[in-house]
Write an enzyme that holds these catalytic residues in place. Structure first.
Site: not given
Ligand code: GUN
Length: 280
Positions: A51, A95, A118
């Site tokens: 990422k 995460q 997200d």
């Protein structure tokens, strides 16, 4: 047809690179993505590293905050609140999975929904299901872009989703409904999974069981999207038996090189979208 997620993701990143350069000239600022990693989960460490790499590649301001596994929950929540107030941070990603002593729900709900890249915050989940503008979870967004590579018009198609998670199955349903698909969601208690799959013009496998979907589970000419990333003795495999299903399907995503690279590219896209909403 093998749907090339690696190439599609590289093309998307090229587009995003241009968008970031444009924002830099019009806003004199670039979107910023902050990723928080708690603990040492080996898969998470690799995801986060990628990422960071790709965020930098497209020109985003990228920051990774790493904490030990025994981090106190309140320290994490305080950090998120600090990032919520920071105008240089457009997107925040924590995460998952988190260590057991940290309440995932509390963490997700603490992230400002305008910075929730997200799309996991209840406000974004609700907006997506109501058909309003929202952050869209990266994996299903990536799947829908890959689906469109195989078939532009999905209207009226019967899509069968295997797996009902908040990360994939449920938001995937919303995206497919938006495309006027008829959607069946299957899960571990589904009575005859093979029979359900055989009804699908589209199959989205997101269940985490290596090579679950066999050649005789798939209607001839179906499009098959494999979200699975399963570690086995013979390497990483998907939820679909690729060798068998690729002989029956019209189009299929490989693992690796299918949905995985798209997820990260969509995360970068979502960061840019959050920046644009915040600055419009
Ligand atoms: N862990 C595995 N996939 C994801 C994802 O899409 N977002 C976050 N935050 N964590 C993950």
């Amino acid at each position: 047809m093998i749907i090339d997620g690696k190439k599609t993701a590289a093309e998307l990143r090229e587009e995003l690179k241009k968008k970031v350069a444009e924002l830099k000239s019009t806003h004199n600022a670039v979107p910023g993505l902050t990723v928080i990693l708690v603990g040492e989960d080996p898969a998470s460490k690799i995801y986060v590293k990628n990422k960071e790499k790709f965020a930098k590649e497209v020109g985003l301001n990228s920051e990774v905050i790493r904490y030990p596994a025994d981090l106190e929950e309140k320290v994490l929540l305080n950090k998120i609140n600090e990032l919520n107030k920071n105008d240089n941070v457009s997107g925040i990603l924590v995460q998952l999975p988190l260590p057991k002593h940290i309440d995932k729900r509390k963490v997700i709900e603490t992230i400002d929904h305008g910075k929730d890249v997200d799309g996991f915050h209840p406000m974004n989940v609700g907006n997506l299901s109501s058909g309003y503008d929202s952050s869209i979870p990266c994996t299903p967004l990536g799947c829908s872009i890959l689906l469109k590579k195989a078939e532009k018009n999905l209207s009226g198609k019967h899509a069968v989703i295997i797996g009902r998670s908040n990360l994939n199955g449920k938001p995937m349903t919303q995206l497919l409904l938006k495309e006027n698909c008829t959607v069946t969601i299957t899960h571990s208690k589904t009575k005859d999974l093979k029979a359900e799959c055989l009804r699908g013009d589209i199959i989205i496998a997101a269940v985490g069981i290596p090579k679950l979907v066999k050649g005789d589970w798939v209607k001839k000419g179906a499009i098959v999207i494999d979200v699975g990333i399963n570690k086995t003795d013979t390497g990483i495999v998907g939820d679909v038996d690729f060798d068998q299903v690729s002989k029956v399907a019209k189009a299929i995503t490989p693992v690796p090189g299918g949905v995985g690279p798209m997820t990260i590219a969509c995360l970068l896209n979502n960061t840019i979208e959050c920046f644009k909403r915040a600055n419009s």
